[in-house]
Design an enzyme around this catalytic site. Structure first.
Site, PDB file in Angstrom:
ATOM      1  CG  HIS A  24       2.708   3.442  -5.695  1.00  0.00           C
ATOM      2  ND1 HIS A  24       2.426   2.187  -6.189  1.00  0.00           N
ATOM      3  CD2 HIS A  24       4.048   3.457  -5.450  1.00  0.00           C
ATOM      4  CE1 HIS A  24       3.535   1.476  -6.232  1.00  0.00           C
ATOM      5  NE2 HIS A  24       4.540   2.231  -5.796  1.00  0.00           N
ATOM      6  CD  GLU A  25       6.231   6.202  -4.040  1.00  0.00           C
ATOM      7  OE1 GLU A  25       6.826   5.592  -3.123  1.00  0.00           O
ATOM      8  OE2 GLU A  25       6.325   5.865  -5.233  1.00  0.00           O
ATOM      9  CG  HIS A  68       5.849   1.622  -1.397  1.00  0.00           C
ATOM     10  ND1 HIS A  68       5.953   0.246  -1.468  1.00  0.00           N
ATOM     11  CD2 HIS A  68       5.973   2.063  -2.679  1.00  0.00           C
ATOM     12  CE1 HIS A  68       6.143  -0.129  -2.715  1.00  0.00           C
ATOM     13  NE2 HIS A  68       6.140   0.956  -3.475  1.00  0.00           N
ATOM     14  CD  GLU A  79       7.152  -0.729  -6.545  1.00  0.00           C
ATOM     15  OE1 GLU A  79       6.221  -0.017  -6.958  1.00  0.00           O
ATOM     16  OE2 GLU A  79       8.019  -0.313  -5.745  1.00  0.00           O
TER      17      GLU A  79
END
Length: 289
Positions: A131-132, A135, A200
């Site tokens: 997930h990071e 980003h 997100e």
């Protein structure tokens, strides 16, 4: 593409708010000065964002044999995502959480709390890291840092204008000036929340693709959410302006912190990930079938 367009529109709205407050302070010249200040502020943020945020949370480089497994996991997932491996940092907090920072994929860092490593299993940790990485690949880290800077600067200017009365000859009148100075920071906060929430959902989708299973990320979000309700994140409480950078709102420990949450509801994110898994299972070529 629609998500990027929405982010661009919201960033333009944030800039317009900043210039509007500048206009209320000094007319046309004030608006121009505000625009120049915004450009300079964004340049400083672009150059220093990673160091500022990491220092804010007392993050330290993940070094030594005990951190080897985490570094290897981050490097493997970054390779799967087709991007450079970011630097890896640890934050001493029992609350499981994580964030990414940096102005570009070539200069980026992933920071995880010690609680994340203690409370989550390897698949869940992999999903959080993915997930990071999403980003970073989407360059959300820079966008979210800039919006936080804008929101803080708008609040500062608005307080300054309220203290000195703003432009008394404004066509809006004194009441209009006061109203705008009160509403501008609220509007900036709402724009910041809209940008963070949109990014997100996209990072969840891309992160699920990177780690290979949406259900891993869904399980990680639920576990982090449950523990964040009970465990304080002291560095985040001292620096609430950085809360939007974490995978789950780190301020959940206090009831008043949820009033203007920069994160979408965890239940909605988990539902979207479960739908993603069902869609993949329904396809003969689905990677999770």
């Amino acid at each position: 593409m629609a998500g990027y367009m929405r982010t661009a529109v919201l960033m333009a709205a944030m800039t317009a708010l900043f210039m509007g407050v500048g206009w209320m302070l000094g007319g046309g010249a004030g608006a121009v000065i505000a625009l120049v200040v915004a450009a300079a502020m964004n340049l400083v943020t672009w150059w220093n964002s990673d160091r500022m945020v990491l220092r804010m949370h007392g993050a330290r480089r993940a070094e030594g044999g005990g951190a080897e497994a985490l570094r290897r996991l981050v490097a493997d997932l970054a390779a799967d995502a087709g991007m450079p491996a970011p630097a890896v940092y640890l934050i001493d907090s029992d609350q499981p959480n994580a964030f990414a920072t940096g102005r570009s994929p070539d200069r980026a860092a992933v920071a995880v709390t010690s609680g994340l490593l203690r409370h989550l299993d390897r698949e869940e940790i992999a999903a959080v890291v993915a997930h990071e990485l999403a980003h970073i690949r989407n360059r959300d880290t820079l966008v979210m840092t800039i919006t936080a800077s804008f929101a803080g600067a708008i609040s500062m200017l608005a307080n300054f204008a309220l203290f000195f009365g703003g432009r008394r000859d404004s066509p809006l009148g004194l009441v209009g000036v006061i109203a705008m100075m009160i509403l501008a920071p609220l509007a900036a906060g709402l724009v910041q929340m809209a940008i963070s929430r949109a990014r997100e959902y996209e990072a969840d989708r891309v992160g699920a693709e990177i780690c290979g299973n949406p259900l891993w990320l869904a399980a990680a979000l639920q576990r982090i959410q449950g523990l964040a309700l009970r465990i304080d994140n002291n560095s985040a409480e001292r620096n609430p302006g950085s809360a939007h950078m974490f995978i789950i709102n780190p301020l959940h420990a206090h009831r008043y912190d949820t009033l203007f949450s920069t994160h979408p509801r965890t239940e909605g994110r988990v539902a979207a990930l479960h739908e993603m898994a069902r869609a993949a299972q329904g396809s003969a070529a689905g990677p999770w079938a």
